[in-house]
Scaffold this motif. Structure first.
Motif, short mmCIF file in Angstrom:
data_model
loop_
_atom_site.label_atom_id
_atom_site.label_comp_id
_atom_site.label_asym_id
_atom_site.label_seq_id
_atom_site.Cartn_x
_atom_site.Cartn_y
_atom_site.Cartn_z
N ALA A 8 82.32 27.09 -142.92
CA ALA A 8 80.96 27.21 -142.40
C ALA A 8 80.90 28.18 -141.23
CB ALA A 8 80.45 25.82 -141.97
N ILE A 9 81.89 28.11 -140.35
CA ILE A 9 81.94 29.03 -139.21
C ILE A 9 82.12 30.46 -139.69
CG2 ILE A 9 83.32 29.70 -137.20
CD1 ILE A 9 83.84 26.68 -136.76
N ALA A 10 83.01 30.66 -140.65
CA ALA A 10 83.24 32.01 -141.18
C ALA A 10 81.99 32.55 -141.85
CB ALA A 10 84.41 31.98 -142.16
N ASP A 11 81.30 31.70 -142.63
CA ASP A 11 80.08 32.15 -143.31
C ASP A 11 79.01 32.56 -142.30
OD1 ASP A 11 81.26 31.67 -145.73
OD2 ASP A 11 80.30 29.71 -146.05
N VAL A 12 78.85 31.77 -141.24
CA VAL A 12 77.86 32.10 -140.22
C VAL A 12 78.21 33.40 -139.52
CG1 VAL A 12 77.03 31.39 -137.92
CG2 VAL A 12 77.03 29.76 -139.81
N ALA A 13 79.50 33.59 -139.20
CA ALA A 13 79.93 34.82 -138.53
C ALA A 13 79.62 36.04 -139.38
CB ALA A 13 81.42 34.74 -138.22
N GLU A 14 79.83 35.93 -140.70
CA GLU A 14 79.54 37.06 -141.58
C GLU A 14 78.04 37.26 -141.78
OE1 GLU A 14 81.68 36.36 -145.18
OE2 GLU A 14 83.56 37.20 -144.40
N LYS A 15 77.33 36.18 -142.02
CA LYS A 15 75.89 36.26 -142.31
C LYS A 15 75.11 36.88 -141.16
CE LYS A 15 71.93 33.31 -143.50
NZ LYS A 15 71.51 31.91 -143.85
N PHE A 16 75.48 36.54 -139.93
CA PHE A 16 74.71 37.02 -138.79
C PHE A 16 75.41 38.15 -138.03
CE2 PHE A 16 73.27 32.70 -139.64
CZ PHE A 16 71.89 32.88 -139.70
N ASN A 17 76.41 38.72 -138.66
CA ASN A 17 77.13 39.86 -138.06
C ASN A 17 77.59 39.57 -136.64
OD1 ASN A 17 76.76 41.60 -140.36
ND2 ASN A 17 74.62 41.84 -139.71
N ILE A 18 78.18 38.40 -136.46
CA ILE A 18 78.64 38.00 -135.13
C ILE A 18 79.93 38.76 -134.82
CG2 ILE A 18 79.47 36.05 -133.75
CD1 ILE A 18 77.57 34.28 -135.45
N PRO A 19 79.96 39.53 -133.72
CA PRO A 19 81.05 40.48 -133.51
C PRO A 19 82.38 39.89 -133.09
CG PRO A 19 79.49 40.58 -131.70
CD PRO A 19 78.88 39.68 -132.72
N SER A 20 82.38 38.68 -132.51
CA SER A 20 83.65 38.16 -131.99
C SER A 20 83.75 36.66 -132.26
CB SER A 20 83.76 38.42 -130.48
OG SER A 20 84.98 37.96 -129.97
N VAL A 21 84.91 36.24 -132.74
CA VAL A 21 85.19 34.83 -132.99
C VAL A 21 86.50 34.50 -132.29
CG1 VAL A 21 85.60 33.05 -134.74
CG2 VAL A 21 84.06 34.97 -135.25
N LYS A 22 86.44 33.54 -131.35
CA LYS A 22 87.59 33.30 -130.48
C LYS A 22 87.89 31.81 -130.38
CE LYS A 22 89.39 34.10 -125.84
NZ LYS A 22 89.99 32.75 -125.80
N VAL A 23 89.18 31.48 -130.37
CA VAL A 23 89.60 30.11 -130.10
C VAL A 23 89.55 29.88 -128.59
CG1 VAL A 23 91.49 28.46 -130.26
CG2 VAL A 23 91.06 30.04 -132.15
N THR A 24 88.92 28.78 -128.17
CA THR A 24 88.75 28.52 -126.75
C THR A 24 89.90 27.67 -126.20
OG1 THR A 24 87.60 26.40 -126.92
CG2 THR A 24 86.28 28.38 -127.24
N GLY A 25 89.95 27.54 -124.89
CA GLY A 25 90.94 26.69 -124.26
C GLY A 25 90.66 25.22 -124.47
N GLY A 26 89.46 24.90 -124.96
CA GLY A 26 89.10 23.51 -125.21
C GLY A 26 89.28 23.12 -126.66
N GLN A 27 90.10 23.90 -127.39
CA GLN A 27 90.43 23.58 -128.78
C GLN A 27 89.21 23.64 -129.70
OE1 GLN A 27 92.38 19.73 -128.42
NE2 GLN A 27 94.37 20.69 -128.08
N ARG A 28 88.41 24.69 -129.52
CA ARG A 28 87.26 24.90 -130.39
C ARG A 28 87.16 26.38 -130.73
NH1 ARG A 28 82.79 21.39 -127.11
NH2 ARG A 28 83.14 23.02 -125.58
N ILE A 29 86.19 26.73 -131.55
CA ILE A 29 85.99 28.13 -131.94
C ILE A 29 84.66 28.60 -131.38
CG2 ILE A 29 85.58 29.68 -133.89
CD1 ILE A 29 87.59 28.04 -135.47
N ASP A 30 84.69 29.75 -130.70
CA ASP A 30 83.54 30.31 -130.03
C ASP A 30 83.03 31.52 -130.81
OD1 ASP A 30 81.63 31.09 -128.24
OD2 ASP A 30 82.96 31.22 -126.50
N LEU A 31 81.76 31.48 -131.19
CA LEU A 31 81.11 32.62 -131.85
C LEU A 31 80.38 33.42 -130.79
CD1 LEU A 31 79.72 30.51 -134.80
CD2 LEU A 31 81.55 32.18 -134.99
N LEU A 32 80.87 34.59 -130.47
CA LEU A 32 80.35 35.39 -129.36
C LEU A 32 79.50 36.55 -129.86
CD1 LEU A 32 83.72 35.29 -127.52
CD2 LEU A 32 81.60 34.68 -126.36
N GLY A 33 78.38 36.77 -129.16
CA GLY A 33 77.52 37.91 -129.50
C GLY A 33 76.38 37.54 -130.42
N VAL A 34 75.96 36.27 -130.42
CA VAL A 34 74.85 35.84 -131.27
C VAL A 34 73.53 36.29 -130.64
CG1 VAL A 34 73.72 33.88 -132.37
CG2 VAL A 34 76.20 33.85 -132.00
#
Length: 814
Positions: A579-605
């Motif tokens: 789901a995260i990958a699909d959203v990143a592709e669908k909305f052309n989100i430029p950066s996907v990063k693992v955070t220090g809090g053990q989560r994934i951050d979609l940057l540039g929305v």
């Protein structure tokens, strides 16, 4: 020689005023015929409310009786509506078919009440509030008793409600907006007005949208959008008016929202004038009597050949409900280029809005005697710089020496009430200070009881002490929340509970806020305190939250946002990752990063994509990780005993349980947790706000750590043998922090301020007290989690993204 013929269509207050000016200028200029659809003479419509309440009769509100028309040679045709205008033949046609010629025509058809297209709107028992016929219908219904529902909390709605209540009916007012009379009053004055209306025994429901009017053959109730039903026998629609321009439109005259007129009040036909509520002048339709009277004078001038010009009006508002004094005028909206002067006292609110040392708006409640003076200043555009410091005190101080707050209190009369709770006046306090040599706030409290109850008058009492004994008084140092108040966080929070304050306007009025609506520092703090103190009762005010909290994402330096879905205890699944990958592709989100809090951050929305991004993530069952929140952010875990050969307990499982128990909670500042499965501390639990280190003997609870601008190792709170006890300790600790912490104060700062011994005494040493705190937390969570993030973001409205929240609402460094 025959006189020039003037036909007047309509016999309201504007038309009547035109005739007065016309007869005064040249009583022989016209043969005047007035057609009135009502079977009456001209009466004062703005005094219908006292008629409804029983304070006046119809005869008391007459403007021109039959004798006046006869004495002035005016022909009045009652109960005969004009239904057509033929501009080519210069004739009008009545509903009865009669045709009358004119040389000049004045259209004064007024306005029609708005009718909401609700199911049941045509049922007997549904009335509007516009003329004497409506008043007579309401009085007839009131004679039967029962309950009336008034739809609309504007001027007319509130006057109708007060009148029906005076006639003995139970009354409920339904208003769509958050505060009453929002067009004429700011929220602070709206709060006071609602309180005064409710004190008269009238129920007021704001943010209430009517879904339907119930009944088969007559009204039996109303149903709201939220499902509530209110039984009633009368429904009054008072939701606004619309210019009655149908006659003019059918005649081919230029119309827009109303009949279009120039500055001479002429329509697109030079022989036809228009006046009153049916008119649109320079893009404005007026519904108050003062502009209509001003334009009426111009119409009379045009009819007598001495041309005048109407250039528009600054309007002022008063409410005709006995015992309620309010006044508003001009433009009092918030804007960057404006300043405000605010004065509050028990039951009194005054706000003046300035721009470049010119008064442009005023809102007065409780004390309105200076309204006319302020109104004149607004209309004249006078420079008030010479009296700016004393302006709020009215003309008596105009141009005088500036009054500082202490001098203003000293200038109060001896019978001015200082302490509302205990009824203590200024003279009592001053006499006690002099007679007993009092020199401290505690002494004054002990002797006079002033400020001894809720404490909201403390600043006023202190100013009075200073005014009486001068430098001998040394007030205790208190850091105020912001420039809007002299009160600190603890005092404000205590008084919210003591006075039972349940809204931001209530807090600001009762605690004498210096500004009308607060600022970016105090509004979020007050919103948090109210959410925490009244869970399930206070409705969270999204407009008082930081932009990040309002749109469920963190704003970045380039104006885009980062979106962080929640991953319980740092655990995810292939479906969530897809789901995260699909959203990143669908909305052309430029950066996907693992955070220090053990989560994934979609940057540039992009801001405009946020609702859709959350909707797509919500389909996969993912809610917001609240990476922006003044609340729980993450619970970091290691793999624990399930996978690690060193693990002593199931740290991952416990972390997930903690996160699911605490998510959605609002706290004074952000809260991060960690659960490490063994003393090797892979989850870094010893630098978190709350941490758990699993050991062979059980669960070591840590708290008050930090790893931001300040790095601080945790303190050990206690060791417990079971998961259940660990959970209870953590929930109780968090609730104690919620109740004692100051807004934006991290746990480690709170612990330093109140002392670790007091925290241990409440959470460790007293099991019963601990259970009470844990239960309070669980109770509040019932309401925090009613509105899941994923569901809420699907329905984000445009106002949630209003740019005002991005101006000034800066996140604290931590």
């Amino acid at each position: 020689m025959d006189k020039t013929s003037l036909i007047v269509v309509g016999n309201g207050m504007a038309a009547g005023r035109v005739l007065e000016h016309l007869l005064e200028a040249d009583r022989d200029a016209y043969a005047v015929t007035v057609f009135n659809a009502e079977p009456r003479v001209n009466y004062n419509r703005i005094m219908l409310s006292p008629v409804l309440s029983g304070e006046k009769t119809y005869e008391d509100i007459l403007i021109h009786d039959d004798a006046w028309y006869a004495a002035n040679g005016v022909t009045l045709v009652k109960g005969e509506a004009i239904v057509g205008i033929d501009r080519e033949t210069k004739t009008v046609r009545t509903a009865g078919g009669a045709v009358h010629g004119y040389d000049k025509l004045l259209i004064a058809t007024g306005s029609n009440p708005l009718i909401i297209p609700l199911p049941g709107k045509d049922l007997p028992g549904v009335v509007t509030y516009r003329d004497l016929d409506d008043v007579e219908k309401m009085m007839a219904a009131a004679s039967q008793g029962g309950r009336a529902v008034v739809i609309g909390g504007g001027l007319l709605g509130l006057e109708a409600a007060a009148g029906l209540r005076a006639q003995g009916m139970e009354v409920t007012v339904l208003h769509l907006m958050p505060t009453l009379m929002e067009r004429q009053l700011d929220p602070a004055a709206g709060y006071l007005l609602q309180k005064a209306i409710e004190d008269r025994g009238i129920e007021v429901l704001c943010k209430a949208n009517t879904h339907a009017i119930l009944g088969d053959t007559t009204v039996t109730g109303v149903k709201l959008d939220d499902g509530r039903e209110i039984a009633c026998s009368l429904v009054v629609m008072a939701v606004g008016i619309r210019p009655n321009m149908a006659l003019a439109k059918d005649a081919g005259l230029a119309v827009n929202r109303g009949v279009l007129v120039d500055d001479g009040m002429r329509t697109s036909d030079p022989d036809i004038f228009a006046v009153g509520e049916c008119v649109e002048h320079r893009g404005v339709c007026y519904g108050l009597v003062a502009p209509l009277y001003e334009s009426a004078k111009v119409v009379a001038a045009g009819l007598t050949g001495s041309e005048g010009a109407y250039t528009g009006s600054v309007t002022a508002t008063k409410l005709k409900v006995t015992g309620i004094d309010l006044f508003s005028a001009g433009d009092f909206a918030d804007a960057k280029d404006r300043q405000e002067i605010v004065y509050r006292a028990p039951g009194v609110y005054k706000r003046l809005v300035l721009r470049d040392n010119v008064l442009i708006g005023a809102v007065l409640y409780g004390e309105t005697a200076d309204g006319s003076w302020f109104f004149d200043l607004i209309k004249s555009g006078s420079d008030i710089s010479a009296m700016r410091d004393t302006l709020i005190f009215g003309p008596a101080f105009a141009g005088g020496e500036p009054l500082d707050p202490t001098a203003a209190v000293a200038a109060l009369p001896d019978d001015a009430q200082i302490c509302g709770c205990n009824g203590v006046c200024k003279g009592t306090i001053v006499s006690a200070i002099g007679a007993k040599g009092l020199s401290s706030l505690d002494d004054v409290r002990a002797v006079t009881k002033a400020s001894a109850s809720c404490g909201s008058c403390t600043p006023l009492v202190e100013k009075l002490i200073v005014a009486t004994i001068g430098d001998k008084y040394q007030a205790a140092a208190v850091e105020p929340i912001c420039k809007c108040t002299d009160l600190g966080h603890d005092e404000v929070r205590r008084m919210i509970v003591a006075k039972g304050l349940r809204s931001i306007p209530a807090v600001m009025q009762e605690l004498s806020w210096k500004t009308s609506c607060g600022c970016a520092k105090c509004r979020p703090a007050l919103n948090y305190y109210l959410v925490c103190e009244w869970p399930g009762e206070y409705e969270d005010d999204s407009q008082s939250r930081f932009i990040n909290e309002r749109v469920h994402a963190n704003i970045q330096k380039d104006g885009t946002y980062s979106v962080v879905p929640r991953m319980w205890g740092g655990v995810t699944s292939p479906a969530e990752l897809r789901a995260i990958a699909d959203v990143a592709e669908k909305f052309n989100i430029p950066s996907v990063k693992v955070t220090g809090g053990q989560r994934i951050d979609l940057l540039g929305v992009r801001k405009e994509d946020l609702p859709a991004v959350w909707a797509d993530l919500g389909k996969a069952g993912m809610i917001s990780g609240a990476a922006y929140a003044k609340g729980l952010r993450t619970v970091k875990t290691c793999v624990g005993s399930e996978w690690c050969r060193f693990g002593t307990q199931d740290s991952t499982g416990l972390g997930i349980k903690i996160e699911k128990a605490m998510w959605g909670s609002w706290t004074p500042a952000k809260v991060k947790l960690g659960v490490s499965g063994c003393p090797r501390n892979c989850a870094e639990a010893t630098c978190k706000d709350i941490g758990v280190v699993c050991v062979e003997a059980g669960y070591e609870i840590h708290f008050a750590g930090a790893a931001g601008l300040h790095v601080r190792q945790t303190e050990v709170l206690t060791l417990v043998p079971t998961e259940e006890e660990a959970m209870e300790i953590i929930l109780a600790l968090t609730q104690l922090y919620r109740e004692q912490g100051r807004y934006l104060e991290r746990i480690y700062k709170w612990a330093k301020r109140v002392g670790t011994p007091s925290i241990k005494a409440a959470i460790v040493d007293d099991p019963e007290r601990r259970r009470v705190y844990a239960d309070r937390f669980r109770f509040s969570q019932q309401f925090s989690q009613v509105d899941p993030w994923a569901e809420r973001v699907k329905g984000l409205e445009a106002h949630e993204f209003a740019p005002m929240a991005e101006v000034g609402f800066k996140e604290a460094a931590e």
